[in-house]
Write a protein that holds these residues in place. Structure first.
Motif, PDB file in Angstrom:
ATOM      1  N   LEU A  23      -1.452   4.669 -39.603  1.00 40.65           N
ATOM      2  CA  LEU A  23      -1.178   5.097 -40.531  1.00 40.65           C
ATOM      3  C   LEU A  23       0.631   5.385 -41.135  1.00 40.65           C
ATOM      4  N   HIS A  24       0.988   6.117 -39.468  1.00 36.29           N
ATOM      5  CA  HIS A  24       2.542   6.714 -39.900  1.00 36.29           C
ATOM      6  C   HIS A  24       3.762   5.168 -39.419  1.00 36.29           C
ATOM      7  N   ALA A  25       2.893   4.286 -38.763  1.00 36.54           N
ATOM      8  CA  ALA A  25       3.700   3.065 -38.450  1.00 36.54           C
ATOM      9  C   ALA A  25       3.098   1.639 -37.744  1.00 36.54           C
ATOM     10  N   GLY A  26       1.494   1.859 -38.624  1.00 35.18           N
ATOM     11  CA  GLY A  26       0.866   0.380 -39.284  1.00 35.18           C
ATOM     12  C   GLY A  26       0.195  -0.219 -38.199  1.00 35.18           C
ATOM     13  N   PRO A  27      -0.024  -1.274 -37.824  1.00 39.90           N
ATOM     14  CA  PRO A  27      -0.993  -2.393 -36.953  1.00 39.90           C
ATOM     15  C   PRO A  27      -0.783  -2.377 -35.650  1.00 39.90           C
ATOM     16  N   SER A  28       0.948  -2.952 -36.235  1.00 40.93           N
ATOM     17  CA  SER A  28       1.421  -3.716 -35.374  1.00 40.93           C
ATOM     18  C   SER A  28       2.257  -2.636 -33.937  1.00 40.93           C
ATOM     19  N   ALA A  29       2.429  -1.838 -34.500  1.00 35.38           N
ATOM     20  CA  ALA A  29       2.897  -0.653 -33.572  1.00 35.38           C
ATOM     21  C   ALA A  29       1.300  -0.277 -32.403  1.00 35.38           C
ATOM     22  N   LEU A  30       0.160  -0.453 -32.833  1.00 34.24           N
ATOM     23  CA  LEU A  30      -0.692   0.500 -32.388  1.00 34.24           C
ATOM     24  C   LEU A  30      -0.704  -0.501 -30.449  1.00 34.24           C
ATOM     25  N   THR A  31      -0.746  -0.206 -29.691  1.00 35.93           N
ATOM     26  CA  THR A  31      -0.911  -0.212 -28.538  1.00 35.93           C
ATOM     27  C   THR A  31      -1.635   0.937 -27.638  1.00 35.93           C
ATOM     28  N   SER A  32      -2.200   0.799 -25.895  1.00 40.32           N
ATOM     29  CA  SER A  32      -2.473   1.121 -25.083  1.00 40.32           C
ATOM     30  C   SER A  32      -1.361   2.885 -25.040  1.00 40.32           C
ATOM     31  N   ARG A  33      -0.209   2.119 -24.696  1.00 37.63           N
ATOM     32  CA  ARG A  33       0.346   2.418 -25.069  1.00 37.63           C
ATOM     33  C   ARG A  33       1.533   4.078 -25.711  1.00 37.63           C
ATOM     34  N   THR A  34       1.057   3.423 -27.076  1.00 37.72           N
ATOM     35  CA  THR A  34       1.285   3.931 -28.158  1.00 37.72           C
ATOM     36  C   THR A  34       0.096   5.157 -28.095  1.00 37.72           C
ATOM     37  N   VAL A  35      -0.853   4.887 -27.812  1.00 38.09           N
ATOM     38  CA  VAL A  35      -2.189   5.817 -28.507  1.00 38.09           C
ATOM     39  C   VAL A  35      -1.789   6.777 -27.669  1.00 38.09           C
ATOM     40  N   THR A  36      -1.201   6.267 -25.736  1.00 35.07           N
ATOM     41  CA  THR A  36      -1.785   7.676 -24.833  1.00 35.07           C
ATOM     42  C   THR A  36      -1.246   8.544 -25.379  1.00 35.07           C
ATOM     43  N   ASP A  37       0.419   7.996 -25.607  1.00 39.24           N
ATOM     44  CA  ASP A  37       1.390   9.164 -26.545  1.00 39.24           C
ATOM     45  C   ASP A  37       1.491   9.970 -26.813  1.00 39.24           C
ATOM     46  N   GLU A  38       0.862   9.232 -28.172  1.00 42.04           N
ATOM     47  CA  GLU A  38       0.260   9.844 -29.364  1.00 42.04           C
ATOM     48  C   GLU A  38      -0.732  10.960 -28.793  1.00 42.04           C
ATOM     49  N   ALA A  39      -2.058  10.951 -28.333  1.00 44.30           N
ATOM     50  CA  ALA A  39      -2.815  12.056 -27.785  1.00 44.30           C
ATOM     51  C   ALA A  39      -2.319  12.908 -27.087  1.00 44.30           C
ATOM     52  N   GLY A  40      -1.099  12.374 -26.551  1.00 42.11           N
ATOM     53  CA  GLY A  40      -0.939  13.421 -25.013  1.00 42.11           C
ATOM     54  C   GLY A  40      -1.471  13.157 -24.132  1.00 42.11           C
ATOM     55  N   VAL A  41      -1.742  12.275 -23.619  1.00 42.37           N
ATOM     56  CA  VAL A  41      -2.810  12.055 -21.685  1.00 42.37           C
ATOM     57  C   VAL A  41      -1.946  10.309 -21.545  1.00 42.37           C
ATOM     58  N   ALA A  42      -2.400  11.193 -19.670  1.00 44.19           N
ATOM     59  CA  ALA A  42      -1.753   9.098 -19.667  1.00 44.19           C
ATOM     60  C   ALA A  42      -2.604   8.475 -19.867  1.00 44.19           C
ATOM     61  N   LYS A  43      -2.177   7.307 -19.815  1.00 44.86           N
ATOM     62  CA  LYS A  43      -2.407   5.546 -20.348  1.00 44.86           C
ATOM     63  C   LYS A  43      -3.737   5.202 -19.397  1.00 44.86           C
ATOM     64  N   GLY A  44      -4.236   5.844 -18.117  1.00 48.92           N
ATOM     65  CA  GLY A  44      -4.900   6.459 -17.136  1.00 48.92           C
ATOM     66  C   GLY A  44      -6.827   5.998 -17.681  1.00 48.92           C
TER      67      GLY A  44
END
Length: 199
Positions: A23-44
């Motif tokens: 919603l705030h950055a669009g589909p091109s910004a969606l990576t495993s890192r951006t998701v886990t960072d946004e969720a506040g959890v480790a990438k693993g």
């Protein structure tokens, strides 16, 4: 990032985080890192619950598409009430809300995701649009049975017009959703020829 944090529902937390990124950055910004960072959890954490990032995206899309089913049920429940045009306008506003609109280009530009969605369920390759098509078609069919849509109406063509036109109206992220006047005019024009009299 802490790795020992217990997550009550890690999958849902990751889905919600992905939705916020979309919603705030669009589909091109969606990576495993951006998701886990946004969720506040480790990438693993993501890789403990999903085989890979495309598996995560597949489940995300199917989860969000499933949410449209309850909205489709609400449209079916409106059969015979109000006006056909008003019911359809309300449905298109819901179907093409911010989250579904953000997911559609994600599906469009990721070949692997489309393939996995197709394997997950029939018509899944264009989930969201397929859900919208099914919901609108079922609603129009029910209205035709009540006589609020003419008996010889081409439901398939009308559905494609409403879904395709509705998507175009809502898809411009810069200008935002269409005005109520513009949406009502579009839907009213689309159904005018198949409604036996103004409703």
């Amino acid at each position: 990032m802490p790795t020992g944090v217990h997550l009550r529902d890690a999958r849902q937390q990751l889905f919600d985080a992905a939705e916020r990124v979309l919603l705030h950055a669009g589909p091109s910004a969606l990576t495993s890192r951006t998701v886990t960072d946004e969720a506040g959890v480790a990438k693993g954490v993501l890789h403990r619950h999903f085989a890979d990032f495309d598996a995560f995206l597949t489940d995300l899309v199917l989860d969000r598409a499933a949410k449209l089913e309850s909205q489709a049920a609400a449209l079916r429940a409106s059969v015979g009430t109000g006006t056909v045009a008003d019911n359809l306008a309300a449905a298109l506003t819901t179907i093409f809300g911010p989250v579904p609109l953000a997911i559609i280009p994600l599906i469009t530009f990721r070949d692997e995701l489309r393939g996995r969605l197709r394997r997950a369920r029939p018509g899944g390759g264009m989930a969201i649009l397929a859900q919208a098509t099914t919901a609108i078609s079922a609603y129009l069919t029910d209205e035709r049975e009540l006589g609020r849509i003419v008996a010889d109406a081409d439901i398939d063509s009308l559905t494609l017009s409403l879904v395709g036109g509705g998507h175009l109206l809502f898809a411009d992220r810069e200008s935002g959703p269409p005005t109520t006047v513009a949406l009502t005019r579009f839907v009213t024009t689309a159904v005018r020829a198949v409604t036996p009299h103004p409703r």
